[in-house]
Write an enzyme that holds these catalytic residues in place. Structure first.
Site, PDB file in Angstrom:
ATOM      1  CD  GLU B 114       0.430  -2.498  -4.753  1.00  0.00           C
ATOM      2  OE1 GLU B 114      -0.493  -3.164  -5.257  1.00  0.00           O
ATOM      3  OE2 GLU B 114       1.480  -2.203  -5.374  1.00  0.00           O
ATOM      4  CE  LYS B 245      16.190  -5.782   9.425  1.00  0.00           C
ATOM      5  NZ  LYS B 245      17.403  -5.238   8.876  1.00  0.00           N
ATOM      6  CG  ASP B 319      14.972  -2.146   8.599  1.00  0.00           C
ATOM      7  OD1 ASP B 319      14.695  -2.283   7.394  1.00  0.00           O
ATOM      8  OD2 ASP B 319      15.933  -2.723   9.142  1.00  0.00           O
ATOM      9  CG  HIS B 409      -8.403  -4.411  -4.538  1.00  0.00           C
ATOM     10  ND1 HIS B 409      -9.102  -4.687  -3.399  1.00  0.00           N
ATOM     11  CD2 HIS B 409      -7.106  -4.263  -4.171  1.00  0.00           C
ATOM     12  CE1 HIS B 409      -8.256  -4.742  -2.376  1.00  0.00           C
ATOM     13  NE2 HIS B 409      -7.043  -4.489  -2.821  1.00  0.00           N
TER      14      HIS B 409
END
Lengths: 416, 416, 416, 416
Positions: B114, B245, B319, B409
């Protein structure tokens, strides 16, 4: 002792460590000089080398020759480029999908460093495909941005909302003029006294569309700022309301990105042979898992969407940070006669077959494995994503129900 | 029309597409045969080649020669290995940290596709370092697993809890016998009538510790199953209660992994020169952002932790799926005289300097850039993570307050 | 039209109404003089009359002769007393309870103005009693207060926590010196950088205990302020963290007040005869209801605890505002062979058999109907509360499953 | 000891108590006969007497002569009527409101048994009125019911949604045919695979409207069931999605009932003289309170809406159980020059000036005190409710900021 043990223990350990040196001193500000890294937008082999001279150490694992050669390719996606991290990829499939948009047997690449993940999703995919495949549908699409407008008082905020309602077509034009693929499908004003959030919802074609909606909404806001005769104190392109990059009730309820549902019905035979357990055992655990989810205050109820999402997002050049918002939804398991109905409904899948990192070499190849690279594949990719997560849910529920979960992890992470 | 427009629109588009072919048929199960991929645990150049023969397409972007050569290295972290995805890495810094565990000036590698992310975090790091650096502290540590035990009725569940209380030392021994680095620091039973969840909380040394706690808790459960004289209907290694998670209120409240706080006080001068805005403008936006967070039902209140987390987790072999649970916490900004106090407190940072993907070549090099590779660096890495997220918060709040967010951006994603 | 219809409609209606008069003017501040009511702490017939002279209208429905006569009785519970509102009370039962603390067949008074409520709870109570009664247990008790302490920075906050840990016995003494019945059972510090919340948890005997814990915690804070050598910027008796008078994840997870579980197993025969439906129909609806709860972002999952709670709290002199925090928890329904297992687990029941409004004439009589008035009955009352809520859950789930819900409401609210 | 102290302590106390008698036996089902109370719908002096014969004890406090005389009046609102509970009422005011619907100086009756509540709200009302009064506006109205429809699979659910979209006018007619005052303003379908929830939103005139929307939605569902050619497996009048009687994210986001905002700006002088503190002290505490709210996982952020809501709902014949859903929203305090801007925005206010318990003698008199009894006053009553809650927020924040909170409670609850 009424203070919890883990706190007294933490204090004791800290004290042991810091009796001699000054804790306070350690945490004080330091004003010695430092030399910041020079920002680089257009990476070159030279700029990469310059960074590594500064960083020291062996650059090869990150700045390998092929990566250095492709510096210009990576450059639009990153600043201060120093190379690439290599994330191992495993493949599962074929995963059979009978969807509104995805249709066929897919091999799915998963990038992860967590042992057992690929095997687990692969097992789920096998069971689902054996059962005739997963039905999927994009139920809804709409990436949102929520600019905020601040006024002196409630009444002014109300007049502003009236202006927006009356000028909505003009605003739609301004927003859509910035994009070929985006369509503004709704504007919903939310008031908190003198503050107005506008929930601007877009269809974004095949792209994930986060930048697209930012730019379109910026144009919309500029149009408001230029034309609106109600006095605006100040405005912000995002009022931290949209749920961008985070789990939120708004996303859960109305969706952000694509809302996709995926389901499959597994026969008792498939459950036994492919998953090594029974329909009843899975349902029994499912009820407990659902209870755990509720009792611990999760959003929605699911087991581990994030695993499949992160692995697929990384393998295909999606924005991995969106795992935070995508990993929300509902997994259901219900008895249907002797069979087990399983579904996931995921309101916030943010994927694109174009844009973002999807055009980078290995990411593009990742999409290519599924035949979902480039224009025309955004909705299908979203359905594959949901189907994948369903496979993961089936597999983990079966594993925990059967008592296999720990063993699988121990065996597969064996070498470490 | 009282049906929301985006729904009628969706229906219309669907109907346009599907008048001719049968929608229902498209979503039916298909029982044609398929050939599943053969699972491979120990990858070799040959197994990789076999997969690609099946997958078709050009393997090179993923299965490059160096990756193939290192197949055995990657193998413990993945099944069905077919190569690596290359995620571009940018570097920021030095980021000055004055922490309990991290201390010094760090260069931080960030892996992302990104555009603008690295530049934005770099800007925040520069401002924070100019201000004398970020104070950090691990407040708390504890990865949890929450096995669930099911009984015939409430009274039996109560007797079970009593047994656990009386046998806690034995259980602690059983759990800790499985690990050199893990310590069981608390067991808290939560009852819902006949179901008991045991919140088992561990210190995990330098590792993130997710596998460690699974294995230790499995042993604890086996010990219970073998020794407990209260009749257990069934038990599960994880009752979907731990927040593994996923964002959860439990994680928010009690932490999962390491809870870290990081803060810095920026002078008005630093805000003006490094961030191009003012203390008041940042505070004004901060209040609106906080409101947006509350109104849309987020957990905690922050802007975009997930961006920094995902980028650092991927770059250092953590992770990445844990971004879902880590991206939760509280960003605060307050006036201190003419200065701006900024802090983040993040209860669920799951990082390790050992274990998981941290030993893979490029990931290990990523940790090496920070000097945080291997034994002894887990807590420092957690503090760097929080400090990094603080930089991101400072930068984005400044950008939105100043109206720069969209431009940044647009400019940085310019080539796409 | 991309603006939701209900918003354009609202705007249109507003505009219709306000074209002529000035909306803005209507909402402006007005500084004309006004005469505030004189506050009265010790109500007398005379003070009541004085108020009514000012208020105008017929005082009789509120200031009836008996109420006026008892002015002094009501006075400790209210300021500016003008009379009483008469809330109709219905009775159900006997409700059979086989509990740790409640044991026997109870008639339960319910105060409500909502038709069908009493009938519905009565039906549930009948079914549950027919099934042999409801098993109940207080699992846990602890009303919390969470004072907040603010420091200059994180390190000072840490030193404060250390001081608290070291002086915990002294703090316990200070808190408990203020109360005969309260016991401080835990202090848990929660840090957010420079702010420390102390979760102070108390057992409160037979009282609900909200005032008791406020006073005890105030003393604890005063002791800290007087003795602690760490510099405290400022402190607050409540950091808005305890969940007092509001639903919160903290309450859901750790309980506030008494956590009670209640369960009963209904045979298919009881379901058919008492509830007019089947076990399967109730389970089918239960799954949908659970899904609705999750999808709409509720805390826990239950149907209408608030109805039973409000009715019982008002009838027995409890704090009706606590319905906001008590109406949280988990209703479970599961098949057990041919029978239906039903349970509720409610973590935040705030009731007392002494204190608050329990000593007022009609409220005391309300408790008397159950035989739970005065010392020694707090825990039993909590169990009756949970059992009552279970009856309501059973009844409404059966009604909706059977399609009776609307009819019942239509018929019973018939005269209005 | 790694088990939390409060748990071991609970176990010890339980064991002490139950060594001798059998715990298990105590909680077993009991099948001895019992005689259930005979249900009574139309209460008479005789039916009341019959109940009391059965209940025993002195009926007078509940079944006083006046109440018995009015049995027929109370009867439509309750079953199994045995009398009334008398809840003490205090009055505050005048509370000056400059609202879209409420306009003038209001005396507000509050029914509570909690000492200090009336005094605290009265103080807030005084400060707000001194500051020129509270601006209020109903931003939005809409009570929702969310019936659920279950299908065999996703595709059928999709076809059903299409049918609803195409037949929406017919459904609107069916719903509105049941009511003179209700209008169906939107239907929004939410899918979770094969389950469809229809969010049916109504304007309900001056009534709170919970029964009205149930009946209208029932008719709408019957029309669907009769006319829809898509095969519906089963349907439920409420899918537990609407947030009826419970805090929910849906209610927080989209409102249920009336969404009202109220604000006032207090000068430093008013803060000093009426509230005994300073603008800065209130803002300082406000930030901590906001943090506490976020850290403990509350919905929205506010101090104690429930207190004002419960007291006003009981005093005016509203449904007190709705406190559970109404006690959600956002309190803001911000500096405006030397002044303090304060606002509340409450999305779920459920009040009516007609219907429910509003016509009962004392409740009707309660509404009468405000001049808001009967037709035409629903919206104004909602605005008074929000204004009242704002007074409570101002008062408690000031009290805690000034350190007065505990003293006020100690003094006012002195006699008990």
């Amino acid at each position: 002792m009424i203070i919890p043990f883990h706190i007294t223990e933490m204090m004791r350990r800290l004290r042991d460590r810091y009796t001699k040196i000054g804790l306070a001193q350690q945490m004080e500000r330091r004003d010695t000089k430092f030399r910041t890294l020079r920002p680089v937008r257009n990476a070159t082999p030279r700029s990469i080398a310059a960074y590594w001279t500064r960083l020291g150490g062996d650059p090869t694992p990150i700045a390998d020759p092929e990566t250095i050669r492709q510096a210009a390719t990576y450059s639009p996606n990153i600043e201060n480029f120093i190379g690439t991290v290599k994330v191992p990829v495993g493949v599962i499939g074929p995963l059979r999908i009978n969807g509104l948009n995805a249709s066929g047997d897919y091999h799915v690449p998963l990038a992860t460093t967590e042992a057992a993940l690929v095997a687990s999703y692969g097992r789920g995919a096998y069971a689902a495909s054996k059962a005739g495949g997963i039905s999927t549908a994009v139920l809804y699409e709409g990436v949102i941005r929520t600019p905020a407008f601040v006024f002196d008082k409630l009444i002014t905020a109300g007049l502003f909302v009236e202006w927006v309602v009356e000028n909505v077509e003009r605003l739609k034009s301004a927003a859509e003029a910035t994009t070929r693929h985006g369509t503004l499908v709704s504007i919903e004003p939310i008031l908190d006294n003198n503050v107005v959030f506008l929930i601007c919802r877009y269809r974004t074609g095949d792209a994930s569309g986060q930048n697209m909606v930012t730019i379109a909404t910026h144009a919309l806001c500029e149009e408001i700022a230029a034309q609106c005769d109600v006095l605006i104190d100040r405005w912000y392109i995002e009022g931290n309301f949209s749920g961008d990059k985070k789990a939120s009730a708004l996303g859960l309820l109305t969706g952000r990105g694509r809302k996709v549902s995926a389901s499959v019905t597994l026969s008792g035979d498939v459950v036994a042979k492919c998953l090594g357990t029974t329909v009843d055992a899975m349902l029994d655990y499912g009820r407990v898992a659902n209870l755990g989810s509720l009792l611990s205050g999760q959003m929605g109820a699911q087991a581990h969407y994030a695993n499949g999402l992160a692995a697929l997002y990384i393998a295909t050049g999606q924005d991995a940070a969106c795992v935070a918002e995508s990993a929300v939804g509902f997994t259901r398991m219900e008895r249907r006669g002797e069979d087990l109905f399983c579904s996931v409904t995921m309101p916030n899948i943010l994927v694109g077959s174009v844009g973002g990192g999807t055009g980078l070499p290995s990411q593009s190849a990742g999409l290519g494995i599924m035949g979902l690279q480039g224009t025309g594949h955004g909705p299908a990719l979203a359905e594959v994503t949901a189907a994948l997560c369903l496979c993961g849910e089936i597999s983990i529920v079966a594993a925990i129900a059967a008592g296999d979960f720990t063993n699988a992890h121990e065996k597969l992470a064996r070498h470490r």
